[in-house]
Design a protein around this motif. Structure first.
Motif, PDB file in Angstrom:
ATOM      1  N   ILE A 183       0.834  -1.200   0.000  1.00  0.00           N
ATOM      2  CA  ILE A 183       0.000   0.000   0.000  1.00  0.00           C
ATOM      3  C   ILE A 183       0.869   1.251   0.000  1.00  0.00           C
TER       4      ILE A 183
ATOM      5  N   ALA B 127       1.853   1.995  -3.528  1.00  0.00           N
ATOM      6  CA  ALA B 127       0.747   2.621  -4.263  1.00  0.00           C
ATOM      7  C   ALA B 127       0.696   4.121  -3.978  1.00  0.00           C
ATOM      8  N   ARG B 128       0.890   4.494  -2.723  1.00  0.00           N
ATOM      9  CA  ARG B 128       0.898   5.920  -2.376  1.00  0.00           C
ATOM     10  C   ARG B 128       2.049   6.641  -3.054  1.00  0.00           C
TER      11      ARG B 128
ATOM     12  N   MET C 246      -1.046   6.996  -6.571  1.00  0.00           N
ATOM     13  CA  MET C 246      -2.357   6.388  -6.795  1.00  0.00           C
ATOM     14  C   MET C 246      -3.382   6.846  -5.768  1.00  0.00           C
ATOM     15  N   SER C 247      -4.637   6.711  -6.128  1.00  0.00           N
ATOM     16  CA  SER C 247      -5.754   7.021  -5.238  1.00  0.00           C
ATOM     17  C   SER C 247      -6.406   5.718  -4.790  1.00  0.00           C
ATOM     18  N   ARG C 248      -6.860   5.705  -3.551  1.00  0.00           N
ATOM     19  CA  ARG C 248      -7.541   4.519  -3.003  1.00  0.00           C
ATOM     20  C   ARG C 248      -9.008   4.573  -3.403  1.00  0.00           C
ATOM     21  N   ASP C 249      -9.392   3.631  -4.277  1.00  0.00           N
ATOM     22  CA  ASP C 249     -10.759   3.621  -4.777  1.00  0.00           C
ATOM     23  C   ASP C 249     -11.739   3.009  -3.790  1.00  0.00           C
TER      24      ASP C 249
ATOM     25  N   GLU D 277      -7.715  -3.984  -0.970  1.00  0.00           N
ATOM     26  CA  GLU D 277      -7.795  -2.568  -1.311  1.00  0.00           C
ATOM     27  C   GLU D 277      -7.486  -2.395  -2.793  1.00  0.00           C
TER      28      GLU D 277
ATOM     29  N   TRP E  75      -6.408   0.403  -5.546  1.00  0.00           N
ATOM     30  CA  TRP E  75      -5.834   1.721  -5.805  1.00  0.00           C
ATOM     31  C   TRP E  75      -5.703   1.884  -7.311  1.00  0.00           C
TER      32      TRP E  75
END
Length: 323
Positions: free
Chosen positions: A141, A144-145, A149-152, A169, A171
């Protein structure tokens, strides 16, 4: 066969079925840390099954689908990145990663994923790149940050691993959100700051018998750099030598073993020739034979020098130990 550099010591290359013996040896080293998150690690247990894993990706690439690439550090395969799904018709794909401990803390996965995502958007015209991670996989995670990226959202109890249901999760980053050619210089700066932080954090790792060399900290700091512990009543301010020597000792004399530290989130701001990073980290290991886990925050300042970007100061504060 193409080879792309990921810094001075690392390379990104295609990972193909003929490399199954090397892949299997790597997975054997990585199994305990990779298997909880990458299901096919448990499927690659001998040469035949390792070959089959790589062949599935080769077959996928032949139909313009899944692809897999390895990360080599100092000539040794230590991890990789892949398109677990690639659908050119819909313009949607999914990127994934894995890494053994010897490659951790150096920003390799983040840099390799940027290569794949940039190719997907700029060469293949994809619209959306996804990142799926089990909710407990803090390191995945964090990547991803770092990729912007955005957490969908969360797919609740979506997947089963060893009989246990897990939340997943999702992303994503969209083509219009990815840095354009005009933003390339800032993206390159951020990648270099990721690398510097990765070298610093990775210098402390002594997992699996790895012998840490904290001398590399001198390579990422300006010579006049300062490192500050603000965990007690008063800050303790170190020059580089004063910081390195005692930590090199405890990490090599048996006091601190199986130790690693990693970023779980960060916020970086760049302005011209200066930059600042605020990050949350976690750490774990054995201290005098007793297992411990910890977390805290760092604030790091960077300068652009004639020799490139360097850290100028770093301060940290540990969170209080939970009872």
């Amino acid at each position: 066969m193409f080879t792309l550099p990921l810094g001075d010591r690392a390379q990104l290359r295609p990972l193909e079925p003929w490399q199954a013996p090397e892949f299997l040896a790597h997975i054997d080293r990585a199994r305990t840390t990779v298997d909880p998150w990458i299901p096919w690690a448990s499927l690659s247990t001998d040469l035949a099954s390792a070959t089959a894993t790589l062949q599935r990706y080769a077959d996928g690439q032949a139909t313009d689908g899944a692809r897999i690439h390895g990360i080599w550090l100092d000539g040794t395969l230590v991890g990789g990145v892949m398109f677990t799904r690639f659908d050119g018709a819909s313009g949607v794909c999914e990127v994934g990663c894995w890494l053994e401990r010897a490659g951790e803390g150096q920003g390799l996965v983040t840099r390799a994923c940027r290569v794949l995502i940039d190719w997907a958007f700029t060469q293949r015209g994809m619209s959306r790149v996804e990142w799926w991670a089990a909710s407990g996989n803090a390191r995945s995670i964090a990547v991803a940050r770092r990729l912007g990226m955005s957490r969908d959202g969360v797919l609740r109890r979506h997947s089963v691993h060893r009989g246990e249901r897990r939340d997943i999760e999702v992303w994503s980053v969209l083509a219009e959100e990815w840095p354009t050619a005009g933003d390339a210089s800032e993206a390159a700066v951020r990648a270099e700051l990721d690398r510097l932080m990765g070298v610093f954090v990775g210098a402390f790792t002594n997992v699996g018998g790895k012998r840490p060399d904290l001398g590399v900290i001198r390579d990422v700091f300006v010579p006049q750099g300062r490192i500050i512990a603000n965990v007690g009543d008063e800050p303790v301010i170190y020059d580089l030598d004063g910081f390195i020597a005692p930590r090199q000792k405890v990490l090599t004399d048996g006091t601190l073993t199986e130790f690693s530290e990693w970023e779980v989130s960060e916020r970086t701001e760049v302005f011209g020739s200066i930059a600042h990073r605020f990050s949350e980290y976690r750490k774990s290991g054995y201290h005098n034979g007793e297992w411990f886990e910890g977390r805290g925050h760092k604030t790091t300042q960077f300068l652009r020098t004639p020799a490139g970007w360097r850290m100028s100061s770093l301060a940290w504060d540990d969170a209080p130990a939970s009872s």
